[in-house]
Design a protein around this motif. Structure first.
Motif, PDB file in Angstrom:
ATOM      1  N   SER A  68      10.643  -2.525  -6.570  1.00 16.77           N
ATOM      2  CA  SER A  68      11.749  -2.270  -5.640  1.00 16.77           C
ATOM      3  C   SER A  68      12.779  -1.409  -6.368  1.00 16.77           C
ATOM      4  CB  SER A  68      12.368  -3.578  -5.151  1.00 16.77           C
ATOM      5  OG  SER A  68      12.960  -4.273  -6.231  1.00 16.77           O
ATOM      6  N   HIS A  69      13.846  -1.059  -5.654  1.00 20.07           N
ATOM      7  CA  HIS A  69      14.923  -0.241  -6.221  1.00 20.07           C
ATOM      8  C   HIS A  69      16.273  -0.863  -5.872  1.00 20.07           C
ATOM      9  CE1 HIS A  69      11.882   2.803  -6.921  1.00 20.07           C
ATOM     10  NE2 HIS A  69      11.506   2.673  -5.662  1.00 20.07           N
ATOM     11  N   PRO A  70      17.303  -0.613  -6.709  1.00 21.45           N
ATOM     12  CA  PRO A  70      18.638  -1.156  -6.442  1.00 21.45           C
ATOM     13  C   PRO A  70      19.402  -0.285  -5.442  1.00 21.45           C
ATOM     14  CG  PRO A  70      18.693   0.071  -8.471  1.00 21.45           C
ATOM     15  CD  PRO A  70      17.253   0.078  -7.998  1.00 21.45           C
ATOM     16  N   GLY A  71      18.719   0.157  -4.424  1.00 24.03           N
ATOM     17  CA  GLY A  71      19.295   1.010  -3.381  1.00 24.03           C
ATOM     18  C   GLY A  71      18.176   1.543  -2.508  1.00 24.03           C
ATOM     19  N   GLU A  72      18.528   2.470  -1.634  1.00 23.34           N
ATOM     20  CA  GLU A  72      17.574   3.013  -0.682  1.00 23.34           C
ATOM     21  C   GLU A  72      16.747   4.137  -1.304  1.00 23.34           C
ATOM     22  OE1 GLU A  72      20.852   2.601  -0.027  1.00 23.34           O
ATOM     23  OE2 GLU A  72      20.699   0.914   1.356  1.00 23.34           O
ATOM     24  N   GLU A  73      15.546   4.311  -0.758  1.00 25.46           N
ATOM     25  CA  GLU A  73      14.679   5.426  -1.149  1.00 25.46           C
ATOM     26  C   GLU A  73      14.205   6.144   0.100  1.00 25.46           C
ATOM     27  OE1 GLU A  73      10.300   6.385  -3.167  1.00 25.46           O
ATOM     28  OE2 GLU A  73      11.015   4.327  -3.145  1.00 25.46           O
ATOM     29  N   VAL A  74      14.164   7.471   0.016  1.00 20.57           N
ATOM     30  CA  VAL A  74      13.512   8.280   1.034  1.00 20.57           C
ATOM     31  C   VAL A  74      12.357   8.976   0.327  1.00 20.57           C
ATOM     32  CG1 VAL A  74      13.717  10.206   2.649  1.00 20.57           C
ATOM     33  CG2 VAL A  74      15.646   8.642   2.332  1.00 20.57           C
ATOM     34  N   ALA A  75      11.138   8.691   0.776  1.00 20.00           N
ATOM     35  CA  ALA A  75       9.938   9.289   0.190  1.00 20.00           C
ATOM     36  C   ALA A  75       9.444  10.383   1.139  1.00 20.00           C
ATOM     37  CB  ALA A  75       8.858   8.229  -0.006  1.00 20.00           C
ATOM     38  N   TYR A  76       9.270  11.588   0.613  1.00 22.03           N
ATOM     39  CA  TYR A  76       8.783  12.729   1.382  1.00 22.03           C
ATOM     40  C   TYR A  76       7.494  13.217   0.722  1.00 22.03           C
ATOM     41  CZ  TYR A  76       8.520  17.420   3.397  1.00 22.03           C
ATOM     42  OH  TYR A  76       8.096  18.555   4.041  1.00 22.03           O
ATOM     43  N   VAL A  77       6.400  13.216   1.466  1.00 27.88           N
ATOM     44  CA  VAL A  77       5.107  13.606   0.911  1.00 27.88           C
ATOM     45  C   VAL A  77       5.020  15.135   0.879  1.00 27.88           C
ATOM     46  CG1 VAL A  77       2.599  13.438   1.121  1.00 27.88           C
ATOM     47  CG2 VAL A  77       4.030  11.466   1.705  1.00 27.88           C
ATOM     48  N   LEU A  78       4.849  15.657  -0.323  1.00 28.75           N
ATOM     49  CA  LEU A  78       4.752  17.103  -0.524  1.00 28.75           C
ATOM     50  C   LEU A  78       3.321  17.609  -0.381  1.00 28.75           C
ATOM     51  CD1 LEU A  78       6.963  17.246  -3.742  1.00 28.75           C
ATOM     52  CD2 LEU A  78       7.608  18.090  -1.475  1.00 28.75           C
ATOM     53  N   GLU A  79       2.361  16.767  -0.790  1.00 32.82           N
ATOM     54  CA  GLU A  79       0.963  17.189  -0.863  1.00 32.82           C
ATOM     55  C   GLU A  79       0.068  15.964  -0.783  1.00 32.82           C
ATOM     56  OE1 GLU A  79      -1.813  19.335  -4.313  1.00 32.82           O
ATOM     57  OE2 GLU A  79       0.310  18.982  -4.704  1.00 32.82           O
ATOM     58  N   GLY A  80      -1.063  16.080  -0.107  1.00 35.73           N
ATOM     59  CA  GLY A  80      -2.046  15.004  -0.072  1.00 35.73           C
ATOM     60  C   GLY A  80      -1.706  13.907   0.911  1.00 35.73           C
ATOM     61  N   SER A  81      -2.273  12.723   0.665  1.00 35.41           N
ATOM     62  CA  SER A  81      -2.097  11.559   1.541  1.00 35.41           C
ATOM     63  C   SER A  81      -1.763  10.339   0.691  1.00 35.41           C
ATOM     64  CB  SER A  81      -3.386  11.280   2.326  1.00 35.41           C
ATOM     65  OG  SER A  81      -3.721  12.386   3.140  1.00 35.41           O
ATOM     66  N   LEU A  82      -0.675   9.679   1.044  1.00 35.22           N
ATOM     67  CA  LEU A  82      -0.241   8.484   0.322  1.00 35.22           C
ATOM     68  C   LEU A  82      -0.108   7.321   1.293  1.00 35.22           C
ATOM     69  CD1 LEU A  82       2.516  10.116  -1.907  1.00 35.22           C
ATOM     70  CD2 LEU A  82       0.378   9.106  -2.715  1.00 35.22           C
ATOM     71  N   GLU A  83      -0.633   6.175   0.874  1.00 37.30           N
ATOM     72  CA  GLU A  83      -0.470   4.946   1.650  1.00 37.30           C
ATOM     73  C   GLU A  83       0.662   4.146   1.010  1.00 37.30           C
ATOM     74  OE1 GLU A  83      -3.723   2.139   3.207  1.00 37.30           O
ATOM     75  OE2 GLU A  83      -2.932   1.151   1.398  1.00 37.30           O
ATOM     76  N   TYR A  84       1.632   3.759   1.834  1.00 41.22           N
ATOM     77  CA  TYR A  84       2.757   2.955   1.373  1.00 41.22           C
ATOM     78  C   TYR A  84       2.600   1.549   1.930  1.00 41.22           C
ATOM     79  CZ  TYR A  84       4.905   7.360   0.051  1.00 41.22           C
ATOM     80  OH  TYR A  84       5.156   8.578  -0.534  1.00 41.22           O
ATOM     81  N   GLN A  85       2.739   0.570   1.055  1.00 46.77           N
ATOM     82  CA  GLN A  85       2.680  -0.828   1.457  1.00 46.77           C
ATOM     83  C   GLN A  85       4.036  -1.446   1.159  1.00 46.77           C
ATOM     84  OE1 GLN A  85      -0.709  -2.679  -0.475  1.00 46.77           O
ATOM     85  NE2 GLN A  85      -2.058  -0.992   0.082  1.00 46.77           N
ATOM     86  N   LEU A 100       9.374   8.698   4.737  1.00 49.13           N
ATOM     87  CA  LEU A 100       9.487   7.253   4.946  1.00 49.13           C
ATOM     88  C   LEU A 100      10.781   6.759   4.312  1.00 49.13           C
ATOM     89  CD1 LEU A 100       8.069   4.507   5.746  1.00 49.13           C
ATOM     90  CD2 LEU A 100       7.155   4.497   3.413  1.00 49.13           C
ATOM     91  N   PHE A 101      11.505   5.904   5.019  1.00 53.48           N
ATOM     92  CA  PHE A 101      12.713   5.261   4.493  1.00 53.48           C
ATOM     93  C   PHE A 101      12.330   3.882   3.966  1.00 53.48           C
ATOM     94  CE2 PHE A 101      16.347   2.425   4.933  1.00 53.48           C
ATOM     95  CZ  PHE A 101      17.324   3.131   4.254  1.00 53.48           C
ATOM     96  N   ILE A 102      12.741   3.589   2.729  1.00 50.99           N
ATOM     97  CA  ILE A 102      12.457   2.286   2.121  1.00 50.99           C
ATOM     98  C   ILE A 102      13.795   1.607   1.831  1.00 50.99           C
ATOM     99  CG2 ILE A 102      11.360   1.069   0.208  1.00 50.99           C
ATOM    100  CD1 ILE A 102       9.506   3.595  -0.058  1.00 50.99           C
ATOM    101  N   PRO A 103      14.093   0.497   2.511  1.00 53.18           N
ATOM    102  CA  PRO A 103      15.386  -0.178   2.311  1.00 53.18           C
ATOM    103  C   PRO A 103      15.560  -0.727   0.897  1.00 53.18           C
ATOM    104  CG  PRO A 103      14.309  -0.937   4.330  1.00 53.18           C
ATOM    105  CD  PRO A 103      13.292  -0.134   3.557  1.00 53.18           C
TER     106      PRO A 103
END
Length: 137
Positions: A68-85, A100-103
């Motif tokens: 986890s992170h001590p704050g918010e994350e915004v993940a933007y896929v630049l290349e390929g395919s990523l599965e987020y759990q 994807l926004f990760i709280p």
């Protein structure tokens, strides 16, 4: 101080050093196949907060540790395919151009599910001075 107490303190210190080294090696081993490039770190207008931007490249089949992170994350896929759990949610697969926004504080992992390299641009809005990645228990 008695020689027995000195010996005990020296042994305790040695164990801490060895234990820390082993923990660091374990964390690096779990991150095999991930390549991180720090791009930006800057204070925000709100005291005690900062933004950090990182490019993360995933070799084929690479998986991050659950964290986890001590704050918010915004993940933007630049290349390929990523599965987020994300903890408490169904897995979601993103492709280049998806975001994807990760709280804050939500445990998650990312896995390269494509046949080639995958990359993400991760932007964090976090507490300044806190460890960016907190391994999940």
């Amino acid at each position: 101080m008695t020689s027995m107490k000195k010996t005990s303190r020296i042994l305790a210190a040695a164990l801490l050093v060895v234990g820390s080294g082993l923990a660091l090696q374990a964390a690096k081993a779990q991150q095999a196949g991930l390549h991180r490039t720090d791009l930006l770190q800057h204070d925000l207008g709100q005291p005690g907060r900062e933004t950090i931007q990182v490019r993360v490249d995933f070799d084929p089949g690479a998986v991050s540790i659950k964290h986890s992170h001590p704050g918010e994350e915004v993940a933007y896929v630049l290349e390929g395919s990523l599965e987020y759990q994300l903890e408490g949610r169904a897995p979601v697969t993103l492709h280049a151009g998806d975001a994807l926004f990760i709280p804050a504080g939500v445990a998650h992992l990312a896995k390269n599910v494509g046949s080639g390299k995958a990359s993400e641009l991760a932007t964090y809005i976090v507490e300044k001075g806190s460890p960016l990645v907190v391994p999940a228990k």
